[in-house]
Design an enzyme around this catalytic site. Sequence first.
Site, PDB file in Angstrom:
ATOM      1  CB  SER A   1      -0.928   0.002   1.227  1.00 18.62           C
ATOM      2  OG  SER A   1      -0.191  -0.261   2.416  1.00 18.62           O
TER       3      SER A   1
ATOM      4  CB  THR B   1       8.775  -3.306   0.116  1.00 22.22           C
ATOM      5  OG1 THR B   1       7.498  -3.186   0.725  1.00 22.22           O
ATOM      6  CG2 THR B   1       9.737  -2.390   0.831  1.00 22.22           C
TER       7      THR B   1
ATOM      8  CD  GLU C   1       9.296   2.882  10.622  1.00 24.91           C
ATOM      9  OE1 GLU C   1      10.186   2.509  11.403  1.00 24.91           O
ATOM     10  OE2 GLU C   1       8.229   3.370  10.997  1.00 24.91           O
TER      11      GLU C   1
ATOM     12  CE  LYS D   1       6.932  -3.248   4.255  1.00 28.13           C
ATOM     13  NZ  LYS D   1       7.047  -1.956   3.552  1.00 28.13           N
TER      14      LYS D   1
END
Length: 330
Positions: free
Chosen positions: A137, A247, A280, A190
């Site tokens: 997303s 990703t 992150e 991930k």
Amino acid sequence: MFQHCAIIGSGAMATACATILGQKGIQVSIWSRDEQHARTMQEQRENERQLPGIKIPDSVEVTSDVESALKGAEIIVAAVPTQFLRGVLETLSPALTETRPVVSVIKGLENETLMRPSQIISEVLDQRSVVALGGPSHAEEFARGLPASVVAAGGDARLTREVQELFNTDRFRVYTNIDIVGVELAGALKNVIAIAAGICDGLGYGDNAKSALVARGLVEITRFGTQMGAEANTFYGLAGIGDLITTCISPYGRNRGVGERLGKGETLAQIVSDMKGVAEGVATTRSVYELSLQQGIEMPLTEQIFQVLFEEKSPGEATDALMMRPPKDE
């Protein structure tokens, strides 16, 4: 269905969530700790800093006044980076006394405690009910109305269905899942694999190497997650393989971008200094690596990424270390 939502955070994901909720007619307030940023977003109806080109619906309020943001809100969306989450919640906790549920769209693990976002939220806000929203997303896409599918996970089945109803649209499809541990761990891990995928791109290793990396990365994520109490099937769904693919290939992915720049020879300090948002995966790599050592979980990819990020190992040396491991069954 919930009719009034407050969003804590004013980054790309916060803005994208506010956009789709506002388009559904939900009353939304975005809280930003940066007064000037809040004022600019409110006046220009755009988050030019992190989500340029996306019009924020006129019904969405952007404010740096937490009391105003929370007034009348029935549910809260937490959309700040993991490493800042505890501090933000502790600062806002005097205004967060009502037991309103929280939706977390955060993907990471806290370095000091190794906690997942829902655990931090529950600890700081006194066992608040939390639903994690995860999956492929990228804010840059679903805010523009491009089709996307995600999963809402939590222990309260009724609340999870209510969150599903809140976010579900004809272009943003929401499934439900009871495995919040798996959804949150998948969303965190991930990002580590995405850094490795970016390194592949930066070194010019090609499609074969990157496909193998993603496949072995999924094995590593699943091994870690199941040992930490998650369900294996979660990692073969939207929150797992779905988010991992996005990703690792998307030009929007900050973590993949970090890896690509590392592969091209830049230092982590150089990369972080000029990033507009937070990758992150950098902090999460440290947390996951520490947890893997504590739990005795074999994590060869994570170990090499940790050494590249924090021990000055070159991407080429990390590749050699992985490729020269003893042969084994798949």
